[in-house]
Design a protein around this motif. Sequence first.
Motif, mmCIF file in Angstrom:
data_model
loop_
_atom_site.group_PDB
_atom_site.id
_atom_site.type_symbol
_atom_site.label_atom_id
_atom_site.label_comp_id
_atom_site.label_asym_id
_atom_site.label_seq_id
_atom_site.Cartn_x
_atom_site.Cartn_y
_atom_site.Cartn_z
ATOM 1 N N PRO A 26 0.826 -1.206 0.000
ATOM 2 C CA PRO A 26 0.000 0.000 0.000
ATOM 3 C C PRO A 26 0.859 1.254 0.000
ATOM 4 O O PRO A 26 1.942 1.286 0.595
ATOM 5 C CB PRO A 26 -0.811 -0.128 1.294
ATOM 6 C CG PRO A 26 -0.747 -1.579 1.664
ATOM 7 C CD PRO A 26 0.563 -2.074 1.158
ATOM 8 N N LEU A 27 0.384 2.289 -0.690
ATOM 9 C CA LEU A 27 1.048 3.575 -0.612
ATOM 10 C C LEU A 27 0.860 4.146 0.779
ATOM 11 O O LEU A 27 -0.140 3.876 1.446
ATOM 12 C CB LEU A 27 0.455 4.533 -1.654
ATOM 13 C CG LEU A 27 0.622 4.127 -3.115
ATOM 14 C CD1 LEU A 27 -0.068 5.152 -3.994
ATOM 15 C CD2 LEU A 27 2.082 4.011 -3.484
ATOM 16 N N ALA A 29 -0.405 6.270 3.711
ATOM 17 C CA ALA A 29 -1.584 7.106 3.865
ATOM 18 C C ALA A 29 -1.169 8.547 4.029
ATOM 19 O O ALA A 29 -0.103 8.851 4.559
ATOM 20 C CB ALA A 29 -2.384 6.646 5.084
ATOM 21 N N GLN A 88 -6.626 9.363 5.330
ATOM 22 C CA GLN A 88 -6.883 7.939 5.201
ATOM 23 C C GLN A 88 -6.807 7.423 3.768
ATOM 24 O O GLN A 88 -6.761 6.216 3.548
ATOM 25 C CB GLN A 88 -8.274 7.608 5.774
ATOM 26 C CG GLN A 88 -8.412 7.903 7.263
ATOM 27 C CD GLN A 88 -7.422 7.130 8.107
ATOM 28 O OE1 GLN A 88 -7.222 5.936 7.904
ATOM 29 N NE2 GLN A 88 -6.801 7.813 9.057
ATOM 30 N N ARG A 89 -6.832 8.329 2.800
ATOM 31 C CA ARG A 89 -6.812 7.890 1.400
ATOM 32 C C ARG A 89 -5.457 7.272 1.065
ATOM 33 O O ARG A 89 -4.428 7.711 1.590
ATOM 34 C CB ARG A 89 -7.117 9.058 0.440
ATOM 35 C CG ARG A 89 -5.972 10.053 0.302
ATOM 36 C CD ARG A 89 -6.291 11.198 -0.630
ATOM 37 N NE ARG A 89 -6.279 10.849 -2.018
ATOM 38 C CZ ARG A 89 -5.178 10.689 -2.754
ATOM 39 N NH1 ARG A 89 -3.979 10.778 -2.222
ATOM 40 N NH2 ARG A 89 -5.289 10.416 -4.034
ATOM 41 N N ARG A 90 -5.471 6.264 0.211
ATOM 42 C CA ARG A 90 -4.216 5.630 -0.191
ATOM 43 C C ARG A 90 -3.851 5.945 -1.628
ATOM 44 O O ARG A 90 -2.781 5.572 -2.099
ATOM 45 C CB ARG A 90 -4.280 4.115 0.003
ATOM 46 C CG ARG A 90 -5.227 3.387 -0.951
ATOM 47 C CD ARG A 90 -5.077 1.865 -0.853
ATOM 48 N NE ARG A 90 -3.728 1.435 -1.103
ATOM 49 C CZ ARG A 90 -3.243 1.188 -2.317
ATOM 50 N NH1 ARG A 90 -4.005 1.383 -3.396
ATOM 51 N NH2 ARG A 90 -2.012 0.770 -2.470
ATOM 52 N N SER A 123 -10.877 4.948 0.910
ATOM 53 C CA SER A 123 -9.483 4.657 0.560
ATOM 54 C C SER A 123 -8.992 5.403 -0.668
ATOM 55 O O SER A 123 -7.772 5.573 -0.834
ATOM 56 C CB SER A 123 -9.322 3.149 0.314
ATOM 57 O OG SER A 123 -9.649 2.402 1.469
ATOM 58 N N TYR A 124 -9.915 5.846 -1.506
ATOM 59 C CA TYR A 124 -9.505 6.418 -2.792
ATOM 60 C C TYR A 124 -10.289 7.676 -3.141
ATOM 61 O O TYR A 124 -11.463 7.812 -2.777
ATOM 62 C CB TYR A 124 -9.752 5.412 -3.927
ATOM 63 C CG TYR A 124 -8.969 4.132 -3.846
ATOM 64 C CD1 TYR A 124 -7.662 4.074 -4.302
ATOM 65 C CD2 TYR A 124 -9.544 2.975 -3.323
ATOM 66 C CE1 TYR A 124 -6.943 2.876 -4.241
ATOM 67 C CE2 TYR A 124 -8.842 1.783 -3.261
ATOM 68 C CZ TYR A 124 -7.531 1.752 -3.719
ATOM 69 O OH TYR A 124 -6.822 0.574 -3.654
#
Length: 495
Positions: A26-27, A29, A88-90, A123-124
Amino acid sequence: MTTNRAALLALGAVALALTAGCAPPPLPAGPAAASSLTWSTCPEDVVTAAAPSVLDCTTVPVPVDHGDPASGGIDIMISRLAAPDPQQRRGVLLLNPGGPGGSGLTQSALLVAQGLPASVTDSYDLIGIDTRGIDHSAPVSCGFTVAGPYFANVPPYAPDDAAVVERAEVAEAAAQQCAQNDRDGLLPHLTTADMARDMDLVRAALGEETTNFLGYSYGSALGAAYASMFPERSDRIVLDSIIGDTHLDRDGMRRYALGMEQAFPAFADWAAHRHDTYGLGRTADEVRAAFLDTAARLDEQPEQGVDGAAFRATTFAFLYNELQYPLLAQLWQGLRTGVPVPPPPGPAPDFAALENSLTVFLAVTCNDVDWPEDVQTYRDAVAQDRERFPLYGAAAANILPCAFWPWEPAEPPVAIDGDGPTDVLLVQNLNDPATPHRGAELLRERFGDRARLVSVDDSGHGAYVLGGNACASDVTTRYLVDGEMPADDVSCPAS
């Protein structure tokens, strides 16, 4: 055109609209990366269609010819449904609804309305795109009209050999009409490869190092092309309702007939259980026989302005989603009893938008791969598939304007690249009318260990979110949110 033909076209438009490796880590956050874009309110039609979701829009400049960027450019419009908490977005999740020719600006809102899990929207940033040539991104038009002889992606069912020869004349005229209306020189540059290159420029403009992608139907071809052309920048790729390659060719078109054979039994069984309401047959076999009898009768003598080709095409379109079965049964019942075709619910279809979509479909389909130019090839295929797939074979194998397309492909079709991390999740209903399961099997074979296949024991076009299967939703959401790719292929029971 008759009123009833217009009604059928409208009904079809409504039907199609309803329509153990490890993934990359995961990238981190955190806030969005540096972006060169300025966001503002979307065009009014997008705002209205997306409500109650609130989207932002902007444009990204791309070259018309990626091989010669200095020769001119166009602007690609994108939309954003921002993650509620930037911390919180990845990353970003680029979306494509299919086609080729589908407008994607409101796809995020559609998915949310259909039940896209909040964990995904948390997440996005969901990024919708009008790919080149569509609606708000330098729209193109061949100048087709709903009253004209050419106004459908799938050719009409050819009841005999003479119908194929007759259709060849229509297809040739349509190809010439596209050339005559290509005043800006964009049509030969509408290809899947160029759309994938545009997507990578969108990624860069968003300030992102990698792309996450969710594509349906033709979107599976675009996503497969992107993952193959830019494997180092592909993060989590989900392809749903799969064509079988990075382009739609004759084999892909002919699989529509296989798809209808596999999807029709679900409707036939549904209708048989409601024989007292619709009178279409007491068993699934009786419903199938009634379909073939009705279509053959309409081939010989159209009724209410409806011929056998229109009846078959409308039935095919309504197999996309089980929610459309009642309206299909009413339509069919009306043709058998002489009751007029019911008007479609909701607003009237935007035929200008449908024409734009049809033009893009043709351009991309014809530009991506070299199609046979000999009419006899199509005559032989129609005769073969009329026997192999009685429901729709003589339509799916019929001739397209691609046989007479005035431009040769500028480059070979994008080859599937099986080298790279396991980052492609394939999601596919077993009984899909437009993209049968065989297409997913082909893509699984070509991606090899880069992919896993989720096979869903359901009918209809669209499995993740659009299909409502809990197993498919859980597996796909876990991959998008947590990066959990299944160790092996998955079989999901019927919902």
